[in-house]
Each structure stands twice: as C-alpha cells, then as structure tokens.
Write a protein that holds these residues in place. Structure first.
Motif, PDB file in Angstrom:
ATOM      1  N   GLY A 482       0.604  -1.069  -0.260  1.00 54.55           N
ATOM      2  CA  GLY A 482       0.004  -0.092  -0.049  1.00 54.55           C
ATOM      3  C   GLY A 482       0.758   1.273   0.075  1.00 54.55           C
ATOM      4  N   CYS A 498      -0.626   3.983  -2.289  1.00 53.97           N
ATOM      5  CA  CYS A 498      -0.620   3.006  -3.579  1.00 53.97           C
ATOM      6  C   CYS A 498      -1.558   2.007  -3.243  1.00 53.97           C
ATOM      7  CB  CYS A 498       0.565   2.566  -4.291  1.00 53.97           C
ATOM      8  SG  CYS A 498       1.568   1.448  -3.584  1.00 53.97           S
ATOM      9  N   SER A 499      -2.158   1.305  -4.332  1.00 56.18           N
ATOM     10  CA  SER A 499      -2.659   0.166  -4.285  1.00 56.18           C
ATOM     11  C   SER A 499      -2.731  -0.440  -5.633  1.00 56.18           C
ATOM     12  CB  SER A 499      -4.410   0.390  -4.182  1.00 56.18           C
ATOM     13  OG  SER A 499      -5.142  -0.544  -4.403  1.00 56.18           O
ATOM     14  N   SER A 501      -4.442  -3.163  -6.690  1.00 51.86           N
ATOM     15  CA  SER A 501      -5.532  -3.804  -6.822  1.00 51.86           C
ATOM     16  C   SER A 501      -6.098  -3.537  -8.147  1.00 51.86           C
ATOM     17  CB  SER A 501      -6.751  -3.662  -5.476  1.00 51.86           C
ATOM     18  OG  SER A 501      -8.059  -4.166  -6.207  1.00 51.86           O
ATOM     19  N   ARG A 504      -9.553  -1.619  -8.030  1.00 49.57           N
ATOM     20  CA  ARG A 504      -9.454  -0.300  -7.518  1.00 49.57           C
ATOM     21  C   ARG A 504      -9.075   0.559  -8.603  1.00 49.57           C
ATOM     22  NH1 ARG A 504      -5.812   3.538  -6.338  1.00 49.57           N
ATOM     23  NH2 ARG A 504      -6.423   5.162  -4.857  1.00 49.57           N
TER      24      ARG A 504
END
Length: 1098
Positions: A482, A498-499, A501, A504
């Motif tokens: 993250g 940050c992600s 996924s 997302r």
C-alpha cells in the motif's frame, strides 16, 4: 581477579600444518585453515604479550599428529603442542612459561628438538626447554648497539648465525661460534630495522624499516664459512605510507605489512604487485602458508584475516560500438545494450563477440532517450523500456524487439524511468515508473506476453514536490504494502500511497478494460510486428493525482538520491553525498534511524546489495574509479578505472560472472571477470584501529540455550564508537554496530535509561562525545538473536547531535562575543539521574560535560523532538576540566537535589548544586519550544584540592544518612578519598544545600603511573587501575587505604575502567570490571566479606 575475556593487538602469526596461530596479548588463538573456524584459545605467557611464534619444521604430512610451537615475548618463553586438524592447544615441558632473564628477540628450532634463541644484548644461545630448562651453549655478540629485531639461521652451534636489525638502521650478522665481532654489516636503511626474514634455500635476507622501505639482500649462507662478503642489495621497495612492521619472503619476492594498514606483495623490480587492505589499523604480524599460497595478517585492531591468492584483475576492453553511444545498460552479465546519440539501440553479445542492431533511430524515439531494463525469471529474457524526448514510451521484450507497445505518456520529454520490484506481483510482471517534465510520475504494471507486445496497465499518478530538477531517480515498494517510496533528483525521499488492486484501478477510472486500466488494444495476431497504442494522456485524468504522505526534503543533498532498497523490514537510501541512510516506516511517515558513511573517500554511493551470506556490498565511485566495497571485510572487491560516475554505466553480477560497462572516449567499454571465491576471510573480527579511549557496559542479554552475553560500547581515537558483544566462553568480541558520525576522536561515553534487561532486551540512550566539541546521541536496542554469530542483534537509532561551532553560528550578535575554540574537546560525560520526572511537561534528560576549554556544560535532550540543547555552563576552573560526575541527593521530605562533581588539571575537585539551573532550564525550554540562551551554573558549593596535578579518574558513591564517598586518581599515581555530608543551609524557610567535608584519606604512591580508573565497590572497598598495568583492590579503614591484592592486566595505556556486580546462583556476589586502552579486557573477582558493624558503646 582473573581474566575472563581479552581483545588485544595481534602481534604474532604462524602456520602450523593446517592451523593458523595468532598471538594476541598473552594468549594464543588457533584457527583451522580449512574452514576458518576458531579452534581454541590458551593463555601462554604471564606478564608479556606474545611477540613471536615458531613452529617446528616439518610438512603437514610429517611430524606426527602434533606440532610443537615456541611462543615468546618479553623475557618469557613457552612451548605449545598443536594438534593437526583440530587445532587444540596444550602446553609442553610442564606447560608453564619460563622467564629467561633477558628479552627474547627470536627463536629457531635446532637439532635434537632444542631451541636456538636470540636474546637481548646480542646473545645467542642453545636452550633445552624440556625438563626444568637449562642453557647448553651461550655466546655474546658485541659491537652492534641497540637491537630491534633478529633472525636466526642454521640448526647446529657450528653453523648457527644471527642477523640483527639495529636502531641505527644497519643489519649486522654474527656467527655463534665466532661471536666476538660481526661478520658483516648491511647498510642502507635510514631508520631502525624493525623486521627481518631469511630464506636459506635462496640465500636471501629481507629487511623492513622505520623509513617505510623494504630491502632485499643477497647474503648467501649466513652460517657458512664462505659468507664473509659484504652482501648485495638487490631490491629497494618503497610503497608504504608508514613504518613497515613485518616482512616475509614468497619465493624471491618480499611481502610486507605496514602501520598504514596495507599488506604489499612486491615484484622483482621493486614495484607493488598486489596491495591488500581491510584492517582498521596498523598491521603488526604476517605469516605465509607455503601450501596454497595463502597469507595471514594481524594488527592493532585485534583482527586476523586470511588472504587467498586471486587472479589479477582484467582491464576493460573497448567493444567498438556501431554509433556514438549516449547510454549503456547491461541486460545480464553477457549482453550490453547501447543507445546511440541519434536514438538507435544495439546489443553486444559477449558470447558471439559482435554487435546486433535492436531498434533503428526512428523506432527508438530519436535523441534524448532514456533506457531501462528488468530481467525476467530465468535470466534469458528482459523487459525493456525506452523513452524519448517526445514523451513516448516503447515497451518490448529484448528477444522480440519488433513486438513492441508504444505509449504516449507526456507532452514533454520523459525525465526519469526506472523499474521497481513489487512484492507479490506475478513473475512475468514488473512495475515501471516514469516521470515527466512537470513533476508527474506514473506507475505502470507491465506484463510480458511471449511472442506478443507487453501489456501495460496504468496503476497510479503521483505529484513530486516542486523543485528545479523535477523528476524521480529510483523507487521501491515496501513489503508492508500500500506504499511507494521514491527518491528524486533534488535528494529528497518521498512516500506515496498506492494500491495494486486492479478493481481499485478500474473503479477509480470508471473505464472498462482497454481504456486507462489497459493503455492499449490487442493487435490482430501474434505475428504482428508491433502495436501502435493511443495516448494515455486522454485517459489518465480519471486517476487521482496523489500527493506524498511523507517528505524528507534534501535528505541526500542537492546531488540526488541514487537508489532505494527494502531489506529486513528497513528502507535503505543512497546518494551522491557519500552516505547511505537506514529508515523505517512509522505509520505512514518515514523516520531516519542512522546515517552511514561506509568508507573514507567514497564520494558517490550508487546502490546497496545484500548478499545471501549476510554481507553488504556498496556500489559507488572513489575518485574516478568504480568500486564494489564489502562491509564485512572492509575492502574493495572490484576497482575499475572508468573516469567517474557522471558518465553512463551499468553493473551486473551473477554467481558465475561479474560485468561492468561504461562509456569512455566515445565507445562502450566492458569489464568482465569470472566469479571466484572471496579473497579475504575474517578469522577474528576487527574492533578499533587505534586506542580505545572509553568503555561502558550496556548490560547482559539473555539468549535461549546459551549463556548471557555482555554488551559493551567503546569509543576510540579512530573517530568511531562500537557496540560489541563479549563472550566469556570464546573470550573474543564480535562488533554489533559501528557509529561513525564523529569527525574527531571519541573520548567520553554515557548511558541513560534502563540498562537492565526488559521484555524485549536492552534499551538505553547512548551519549558519545570527543574532539571538535561534538556530542552524538543514539537509542540502542539489543535483543537475543540465536541465528547470528554473536547471538545478539543491535538496532541503533540516531536521536540528536550538537556541535559548539554550529551553536555559535546560530547566535545573535555573535560578532560581539568571543568565538568558541573549534579545538575544544569533551573529556567526560555524566547523565543527571532522575531528571525526566513527571513534573516537567516534557521529559527532558540532562547531561553534564567536562570540557578542555575550562568549562563545565549542561545539555538538555528531548528525545521525542530529537533536540540536544546547551542549557548552562560555567568557566569556574579556568583550565581543562578532565572529569565530571553527577549524583542525586534526596532530602528527608522527598525533594531531590542534583549535585555535580568536576575535576580539573590542577588537581582540584569542585562540587555544585545544579538543581536551580536545571529547573529554570526546563521551564525556559518548555516556553521557548526547545531554544534558549545558556544559563550560568553559579559558584560551586565546595572546592577540595585533592591532588598536585590532573585528576584522571573520579567516582562518587552514595552512603547512608546523606553522605557520599568521593574517590579520585591522579597523574602522579596518587589516590584520594573524601567523605562528604549534605546538609541544609539558611534555615527551613530558605533551605539551601551545604556540603561538609568529614574525612580525607590519601595514598600518595598508590601506583607507579597515572591512575586512570577508580571505582568505589563498597564503603570499605575500592578498585583502582593504572597505566602501570596493575589493578589493585584497596581496603578503606580508619587508618587509610590498605592494598588487599594486585592483579596484572594485559591492556597497555589504560584509558578507563567500568565495573558492575553480578549475583551468582549460590548467592555469591562477584565483581566484574572492563578495562580499555590498547585493547579491551574483562576481569572477574570476589570481594572479601564485609567487616562487622562497630558495636554500640555501652
């Protein structure tokens, strides 16, 4: 008292079969050469250091299972039996060392298993060491003057010869059978001759001198009847930067070890064939192993290193690039990519030895290109990213450059391009970060698709802080997830959210697959040459532009951050400022723990690499050379002259080969070297390169399944402090952490906080101070780690620092003040106990310092804000203050007063009540948020003239009923003890502090030299230590001080003493003390029973 652990300079080395023996102080340590493990340790001599070890001749296959070794030093001689293979040490001839009455300069095994000895005064003798020991033959060789070293030749008395080096610089040779006058004199050295080595088979004699030279002489057979010539000097070798302490012969060429820390191997012309450096101080001993070509070195740092032969380093070869190169990149150790100034990309295949075109200039984006590559699993393939000055990005696999994906990222040039490993990502996917001209940075996940163009997915947008050089240089994804850490060209370190996924990403864009989440469309088929993808500029606005969560602005100066690495739960950043920093994540903030400067002269650090065996490799530039520096061995593994780091370069290593490519003179140069075993092996870890000036015991760490390990902190003249673990079982020290923030010597240490073991180990504040008026403060965290060599892990957090010159520069109206002396030194430190109580609104800790400019200063530390502030000072002494000791006094009502004792070079002791300045300083610091003008300490309560000269040791012990016992030792060898009583003055309404001197006891000639360590163990028991290497236990009684026992210790030039007590399992109380100087020694003893209390009068 008995010695339980010792770290001393290594003064002798010898190879006995497959075992290496090292003389360290009075001990001999054995190491197995096959594996490098310690085999044993034995105390050999009594009151002398081992100056020489001589193994009985015989190859590894002969002589039985035991090798006899003569150990000598000072006037003492002992013979050891070393078991081959195991390295177990045992005594021979009764096992005890014998005092011979004269200094032993050299020993040699003679016929019949006897010993030929060279003694002080030029005496040559045959000695029968078996039985009670007796002299068989003796002869005195005169006419040479003071001797400094010796070498013996021959086995029988008729052919026994002595070559001796003199203080006048001559090498003088005698025959034992005709010793009335020297047979020859070899002249040429301009300083004392410190070492000799004679090779009888070749008739060569090597000499080493104070004049920094090594000479090789042709002398023939020293003990023969035809060797009366003058001798011929064959070689004069200059290359050492200091005195040469040891010399040996490898074939016809000398090998020397000097006080500059270098071991030099010379060629036949007097030039340096090979230079070996790695020790932290001067070298004192050298030994060669005939089988295998290994050599061993030892020195003042207490370390022993084994050097294996290594092939000469190759030179970089020009590859003949097809076009003038702009950038170079290694895609594996055997493939070089070169980006031309016109924009074309070509690859050099080392196996084929030729260049292969990859992309033409038009496809590569023209000039001003930026190139980056990420290897894929297996190492045969790599993902390449090529960005041009028009803002376009080209993604392709190196094996199929025709199947490329083209992306339009920015309206201007792409400034920064880098790949970053991301935990948990698929093996065929890599994270790419690109930054443009306006400080915007994009994160793309690039997936490799065999036979097709790579697939790019836009994952995030980030805004870099505004500055002139507005682009990123490196990035890394911490394992916590993250978060994204990156460094920029301005030298700042940034933390972004940050992600990873995909859901997302799709939600944030609101566009289906093929839009922003997928920056392009799939081509018609596998055989298509490439993909022309639409620009991402029209879609990326749907992703939010993330601002940094944490910014460490200009952490590495204005020259930029060069790399960010995550390892072991910590973040490491490097820069062109010559330092690397260790950081950790506190929530969503970056916290700097320490700043490391790995080695002197490394101005530019490019990258850190952690090896599987626990070593840390530092890649950087030393002047115009690219170097790979090993933190474990302290040496350069590779050194490539390349012209400096400002040019484009690339380094790649693998288990089989290492390669370095760079641009020079308009061509691509390649340095290619096959991997081989490490040349250097550390058998005994180095401690300090110079004298240890101070020592403090941090505490004992409990390790499951092992005995408790003592942890110490030492400070040295080599400008470093060291946290080390000292084991009674191995009698050796293992460094846990080195603190290198000081710019001058470290002369004083102080600990604050709980020094005892807690739930998670030891935790304490460490203050270190010394030259250039500098104080550093650290938080030390030590815990058991059974997997490590020392069984202890140490984490160091740098808290604060203070320098008087920087403090003076911040003063207002400083032109009206007298500038402080930049050469001021802190001589002693003492933490005021109990100053972080609940009364102040912030927990300030206070520290008293004795200063060489005649002042006593008090500093305040707020650990949470990382501030160290000067709060009070006094120039009462008007001369150098050598010692300071703080002690609390609690009145009947519970009120605590802070008292201070200071001692100066005039032999006076001053006692202060600094409670009022501390309280006023706490209030001022709270109101001014950590800034204030220094207060005055006022006048001392009492001054006692205890000695006739400087006070070098001081200790205060509290006694019942508000009394204190103050013990001090002086330069004149005297000890002074006074008993003080604290009382009230001024009545109850205005109660002040009054000190009354109740009793004084002095011992004028307690020691023969400076008393540099003293401790009050009990009200009736004192321990003192002196430069005369005597540790004396004193009984304090009504009539004065009576000596109970005296112990010889093996640390020359004693600087300081620290003591503690341990309750054994049976309830017995043992006292321990640690001594520092030219080495470190721990001693243990039991105290006599306390005297019964005096009976009350009837």
């Amino acid at each position: 008292m008995e010695s339980v652990a010792l770290v001393a300079p290594v003064t002798a080395l010898e190879v006995a079969g497959d075992v290496l023996l090292a003389g360290t102080g009075p001990e001999v340590a054995a190491f197995r050469l096959s594996g490098g493990a310690a085999a044993g340790r034995r105390i050999v001599l009594r009151e002398a250091s081992v100056q020489g070890l001589r193994a009985e001749p015989g190859g590894p296959g002969g002589g039985g299972a035991v090798v006899r070794v003569a150990a000598f030093g000072g006037r003492w001689l002992a013979v050891l039996a070393v078991r081959r293979g195991g390295g177990r040490l045992a005594g021979c001839g009764g096992g005890a060392a014998r005092e011979l009455g004269a200094r032993v300069w050299e020993a040699r095994w003679a016929a019949g298993g006897r010993l030929a000895l060279a003694l002080g005064g030029g005496t040559v003798a045959i000695y029968e060491w078996r039985g009670g020991g007796r002299w068989l033959r003796r002869a005195s060789c005169g006419g040479a003057g003071a001797l400094r070293c010796a070498a013996l030749a021959g086995t029988g008395w008729g052919r026994l010869a002595l070559a001796a080096g003199t203080a006048a610089g001559a090498v003088v040779v005698w025959r034992a059978a005709a010793a009335a006058a020297p047979r020859r004199r070899l002249l040429g050295h301009r300083g004392a001759v410190l070492a000799l080595c004679y090779a009888a088979a070749r008739g060569l004699l090597a000499s080493a001198s104070e004049d920094r030279s090594v000479r090789l002489w042709a002398v023939g057979e020293l003990g023969g009847g035809d060797g009366d010539g003058a001798g011929c000097c064959l070689l004069v070798c200059y290359g050492h930067g200091a005195r040469v302490a040891a010399v040996a012969l490898r074939g016809p060429c000398p090998v020397s070890a000097g006080e500059d820390g270098a071991c030099l191997e010379w060629d036949g012309g007097g030039g340096v064939r090979r230079a070996r450096r790695g020790h932290r101080g001067a070298l004192r001993a050298l030994a060669l192993r005939p089988a295998g070509g290994c050599l061993a070195t030892g020195g003042d740092d207490g370390g022993v290193r084994l050097w294996r032969p290594r092939r000469a380093a190759p030179t970089a070869a020009a590859l003949g690039a097809p076009a003038r190169p702009r950038a170079v990149l290694l895609a594996g150790p055997r493939r070089v990519l070169a980006l031309g100034e016109a924009g074309g990309l070509a690859a050099y295949e080392a196996a084929a030895g030729r260049w292969v075109p990859v992309l033409p200039p038009a496809a590569a984006g023209g000039a001003r290109g930026v190139l980056a590559a990420a290897p894929l699993p297996g190492g045969a393939e790599a993902l390449c990213a090529l960005a041009g000055g028009d803002g376009r990005l080209l993604l392709f696999a190196l094996g199929r450059p025709g199947a490329a994906a083209a992306l339009g990222l920015f309206e201007g040039a792409v400034r920064g391009l880098s790949w970053a490993p991301r935990p948990g990502q698929p093996p065929d996917t890599a994270a790419l970060l690109a930054s443009g001209p306006d400080g915007e940075m994009l994160w793309l996940d690039v997936a490799h698709r065999p036979g097709r163009a790579p697939r790019a997915r836009l994952m995030g947008r980030y805004l870099l802080p505004p500055c002139k050089q507005h682009w990123h240089t490196c990035a890394a994804f911490p394992p916590q997830g993250g978060l994204l850490v990156c460094g920029d060209r301005r030298g700042s370190l940034l933390l972004f959210p940050c992600s990873s996924s995909p859901a997302r990403a799709a939600e944030s864009t609101g566009i289906a697959d093929g839009g922003i989440a997928d920056c392009g469309t799939d081509p018609a088929g596998e055989d298509s040459g490439g993909e022309s993808e639409p620009s991402c500029l029209s879609h990326r606005g749907a992703l939010p532009l993330e601002a940094p969560l944490s910014v460490l602005f200009g952490l590495h100066g204005k020259t930029g951050v060069t790399s960010v690495t995550c390892h072991g739960g910590y973040i490491y950043s490097t820069g062109r400022d010559g330092c690397y920093r260790q950081l950790r994540l506190q929530g969503q903030q970056l916290e700097v723990l320490r700043k490391h400067r790995p080695c002197k002269g490394l101005q530019w650090i490019e990258e850190l690499r952690f090896t599987p065996d626990g070593d840390l490799l530092v890649l950087g530039f030393h002047a115009d050379n690219f170097v790979v520096w090993s933190s474990r061995t302290g040496e350069n593994l590779h050194c490539v002259p390349c012209g400096g780091g400002h040019r484009s370069w690339s380094y790649c290593s693998s288990p089989s080969v290492e390669a370095f490519a760079f641009i020079k003179s308009g061509d691509v140069m390649l340095y290619h070297r096959e991997a081989e075993p490490c040349e250097q092996q550390v058998l005994l870890a180095s401690l300090h390169g110079r004298e240890i000036a101070c020592v403090r015991r941090l505490g004992a760490v409990e390790v499951p399944g092992r005995a408790a390990v003592n942890v110490f902190v030492t400070g040295s003249e080599d400008t470093t402090a060291c946290v080390l673990a000292l084991s009674e079982r191995s009698r050796a020290a293992v460094p846990l952490a080195r603190l290198s923030d000081h710019i001058s010597s470290v002369r004083a240490l102080a600990l604050a906080g709980p020094a005892g073991p807690g739930d998670e180990g030891l935790s304490a504040l460490l203050f270190s101070a010394g030259g250039r008026a500098q104080i550093e403060c650290y938080r030390l965290l030590c815990a058991g780690d059974p997997a490590s060599e020392s069984a202890v892990a140490c984490q160091v957090i740098h808290v604060a620092s203070h320098r008087l010159d920087e403090h003076w520069e911040r003063k207002k109206n400083r032109h009206k003040l007298v500038k402080m002396d930049p050469e001021t030194r802190y001589m002693s430190l003492s933490v005021l106990p109990g100053t972080s109580s609940e009364q102040p609104p912030t927990p300030w800790k206070f520290l008293a310092a004795a200063c060489s400019d005649g002042s006593v200063r008090v500093f305040g530390l707020l650990e949470a804000a990382r501030k160290l502030v000067l709060v009070a000072e006094s120039f009462h002494h008007q001369r150098c203050v050598l010692k300071v000791e703080a002690f609390p006094h609690t009145r009947a009502g519970g009120e605590r007063r802070h008292l201070l004792c200071s001692a100066a070079t005039d032999g006076s002791l001053a006692f202060w009540d600094i409670t009022s300045p501390v309280v006023r300083a706490t209030d001022a610091l709270h109101r001014a948020e950590g800034e204030m003008q220094p207060l005055a300490l006022g006048a001392p309560l009492l001054t006692v003239t205890a000695h006739s000269c400087g006070v070098n040791s001081l200790h205060v012990r509290e006694m019942p009923e508000g009394r204190y016992l103050v013990a001090s030792g002086s330069d004149d060898g005297s000890i002074h003890v006074c008993l003080l009583e604290v009382a009230l003055s001024g009545g109850e309404a205005a109660a002040g502090t009054c000190l009354r001197l109740l009793q004084r006891v002095a011992r004028p000639c307690a020691h023969a030299a400076h008393v540099t360590g003293i401790r009050v163990l009990r009200p009736d028991l004192l321990l003192s230590a002196s430069v005369d290497q005597r540790l004396t236990l004193w009984q304090r009684g009504p009539g004065g001080l009576d000596a109970l026992s005296t112990t010889f210790f093996h640390v020359p030039d004693l600087a300081e003493l620290d003591c503690w007590e341990v309750a054994e399992a049976g309830g017995e109380l043992r006292y321990y003390c640690v001594l520092c100087g030219q080495g470190l020694e721990v001693l243990r003893g039991t105290a006599p029973p306390e005297p019964p209390p005096p009976e009350a009068p009837q």
